[in-house]
Design an enzyme around this catalytic site. Structure first.
Site, short mmCIF file in Angstrom:
data_model
loop_
_atom_site.label_atom_id
_atom_site.label_comp_id
_atom_site.label_asym_id
_atom_site.label_seq_id
_atom_site.Cartn_x
_atom_site.Cartn_y
_atom_site.Cartn_z
N LYS A 361 0.85 -1.19 0.00
CA LYS A 361 0.00 0.00 0.00
C LYS A 361 0.89 1.24 0.00
O LYS A 361 1.64 1.45 0.94
CB LYS A 361 -0.91 0.00 1.23
CG LYS A 361 -1.91 -1.15 1.27
CD LYS A 361 -2.71 -1.12 2.56
CE LYS A 361 -3.68 -2.29 2.65
NZ LYS A 361 -4.76 -2.21 1.66
N GLU A 436 -6.11 -9.62 -0.41
CA GLU A 436 -5.82 -10.81 0.39
C GLU A 436 -6.98 -11.27 1.26
O GLU A 436 -7.10 -12.45 1.59
CB GLU A 436 -4.59 -10.56 1.27
CG GLU A 436 -4.84 -9.86 2.60
CD GLU A 436 -5.49 -8.49 2.49
OE1 GLU A 436 -6.24 -8.12 3.41
OE2 GLU A 436 -5.25 -7.79 1.50
N ARG A 438 -10.13 -11.64 0.71
CA ARG A 438 -11.00 -12.62 0.04
C ARG A 438 -10.35 -14.00 -0.02
O ARG A 438 -11.04 -15.01 -0.06
CB ARG A 438 -11.37 -12.11 -1.35
CG ARG A 438 -10.23 -11.98 -2.32
CD ARG A 438 -10.53 -11.08 -3.51
NE ARG A 438 -10.65 -9.69 -3.10
CZ ARG A 438 -10.94 -8.71 -3.95
NH1 ARG A 438 -11.14 -8.97 -5.23
NH2 ARG A 438 -11.02 -7.47 -3.53
#
Length: 580
Positions: A361, A436, A438
């Site tokens: 991120k 990640e 899911r």
């Protein structure tokens, strides 16, 4: 070989039980194994190497930054429902909930509302005078507290409800505003009365009293566990006037306390930083719930080795990069007696920290600094377990499931382009390691279906796309079942939490197809929340009613920089609907 650790062990033993010698462990197991419904399972072999490795993981995470939360007991408010004249009530502050209509005055600048007229008469006209001077009109968010002589109460507070007040959220807001006013005034004893309560049904009065009580509990809560100094709230008692009395109301107030304390628990889980709330610590919190309500809740905590035996390759792929090992949490609620009418599962995303992995991120809006909130779904699920352990509804079995881990970066971590195999045999090409959640939910949903449940609700801080679509206050709902949608939305009308049903557009699945595996894990930016839900759908048995709730927005209050506890109240209401 599987060792079973019981709930009655101290928490530090529970977190690091494999550190004990085999002989000591045998004594503990033989004495306590049959006395508890809690199973905290570890695959044992070889014990020496596992002990050293586990203790290294546990101690490294526990001592990171030398930070531990202070042991602060959340304050309790004594609630009472009374039918007493407002002029006769004695205490620190009398709070009156008023609408804009209630504040209407006649040509002589006198209140027309009967309660306000009475209070103003007792105060010699000062209430009308001061409200005019302060331009208090009853708008939502307005409040004023006056220290005036002439009443049994030391202060009178006017709390604005807007043009009208009918929703649970409005009355919960009233309770929160009363708690805030009490804090400012350092009031110990407070009474709340509505300026207009005529014509309300008994059912409405029960709901209003419950919402006010819940708001008061949530309003006085401040998470000061990580502050070097903090002040305790002064509010000790809250009387609710004019909404009736009796056992039904007392039961409703007790219910409000139970659910509110569970919401506070959920808030504090999300607020806890990742250097304190590791997957092991989250598993320990779940185990404490089972220990506290062992008459109705059992726990089974699976290690990575056991998850490997269950072929949870999707979940373990996410966990592979972290030094903190994953723990798969399964609590099960069963009523004390009677037949089971419904079997339900609540599945929560449990990423105690999400770096994004190799798709790290970065950039404005990436929110990496608050990625401790990525276990907000699991907080809602475990908060619900706590509340239901207190309420003990009959006729319903509930499974609470969390695949907890961290998404970090290391030489052992999953890479973009890797292919993972989930426990139902489906293969996933990882085209974005930051999608990640899911992947962990995939194996959790398969596991939930294998418990023989009829309905599943999963909750996850899954996509930024859902925040873009619905803003920070509304959760997105995805389900192919109109019946399940009706049940959950009816529950949300009682809880006051905001949900919006989103489409499950099957044509969007085209963007999720892989050339080398069954699917990719993300379909790109367009319709990102929808394709994420379609991904999860691949891991749910067609015979099971399923709903996905994306609560990425409402789980966190950005203005106050604290968690909200979103989801707990609605989940509890939904379970109770299935119970009855």
């Amino acid at each position: 070989m599987v060792a079973t650790i019981v709930a009655s062990l101290p928490s530090f033993l529970l977190a690091s039980s494999v550190a004990h010698s085999s002989s000591t462990s045998s004594l503990i197991f033989n004495k306590l194994r049959s006395s508890s419904r809690l199973r905290f399972s570890f695959a044992v072999a070889p014990l020496c190497s596992r002990r050293a490795k586990f203790m290294a993981h546990t101690l490294a995470s526990a001592n990171l930054g030398l930070t531990q939360p202070a042991s602060i007991e959340n304050p309790k408010i004594a609630f009472a429902a009374k039918e007493i004249d407002v002029g006769e009530w004695k205490g620190d502050m009398l709070a009156v909930g008023v609408t804009e209509k209630d504040m209407t005055k006649d040509e002589n600048s006198k209140f027309q509302n009967s309660i306000l007229k009475k209070l103003d008469r007792l105060l010699g006209g000062l209430l009308a005078e001061v409200s005019s001077e302060e331009d208090f009109t009853g708008k939502s968010g307005q409040s004023t507290v006056l220290r005036l002589p002439g009443l049994g109460s030391k202060r009178v507070g006017l709390i604005g409800l807007g043009q009208s007040a009918s929703s649970p959220s409005a009355f919960r807001g009233l309770g929160e505003a009363v708690a805030a006013a009490a804090k400012t005034a350092q009031a110990n004893s407070v009474a709340v009365v509505l300026a207009s309560s005529e014509g309300l049904s008994n059912e409405s009065k029960l709901g209003i009293a419950s919402a006010i009580a819940s708001g008061a509990v949530l309003g006085i809560h401040e998470d000061n566990r990580y502050k070097s100094e903090s002040k305790k709230p002064q509010l000790k008692s809250l009387d609710i006037l004019g909404l009736g009395t009796g056992p039904d109301l007392e039961k409703k107030l007790k219910y409000a306390e139970d659910v509110s304390s569970a919401i506070v628990f959920g808030r504090e889980l999300v607020n806890s930083p990742a250097n304190v709330l590791t997957p092991a610590a989250l598993a320990e919190e779940a185990s404490k719930i089972a220990s506290s309500y062992s008459d109705v809740i059992s726990a089974n905590i699976l290690t990575a080795e056991q998850c490997k035996e269950l072929k949870m390759g999707s979940y373990l792929g996410v966990a592979a990069a972290s030094d903190n090992p994953p723990y798969f949490i399964h609590l099960c609620y069963k009523p004390l007696s009677g037949p089971i009418k419904a079997k339900l599962a609540l599945v929560g995303k449990g990423l105690t920290f999400d770096s994004g992995g190799y798709n790290i991120k970065t950039g404005p809006g990436c929110s990496i600094d608050v990625m401790k909130i990525d276990m907000g779904g699991s907080a809602a699920v475990l908060g619900s377990a706590k509340a239901l352990g207190q309420i003990k509804p009959p006729g319903v079995e509930v499974h609470f499931i969390v695949a907890s881990c961290e998404n970090m970066i290391s030489g052992t971590g999953m890479r973009p382009g890797d292919i993972l195999t989930a426990s139902n045999g489906k293969t996933i090409e990882v085209n974005n390691t930051d999608a990640e959640g899911r992947l962990t939910l995939a194996d959790a949903l398969v596991y939930a279906c294998n418990q023989g449940v009829e309905k599943i609700v999963d909750l996850a801080t899954l996509t930024g796309a859902c925040i873009v679509a619905l803003g920070p206050s509304i959760a997105g709902v995805f389900t192919p079942s109109d019946e399940l949608a009706k049940e959950v939305f009816e529950a949300s009308e009682i809880s006051g939490e905001k949900f919006w049903r989103m489409p499950l557009e099957e044509s969007y699945w085209e963007s999720m197809k892989s050339g080398v595996a069954d699917m990719v894990n993300t379909g790109g930016r367009p319709g990102g929340a929808i394709t994420a839900a379609l991904f999860l759908k691949q891991f749910v048995d067609e015979k099971v009613q399923w709903m996905h709730i994306d609560l990425a927005g409402p789980v966190w209050n950005e203005k106050k920089r604290v968690a909200t506890g979103f989801g707990v109240s609605t989940l509890v209401e939904w379970v109770l609907k299935n119970s009855s």
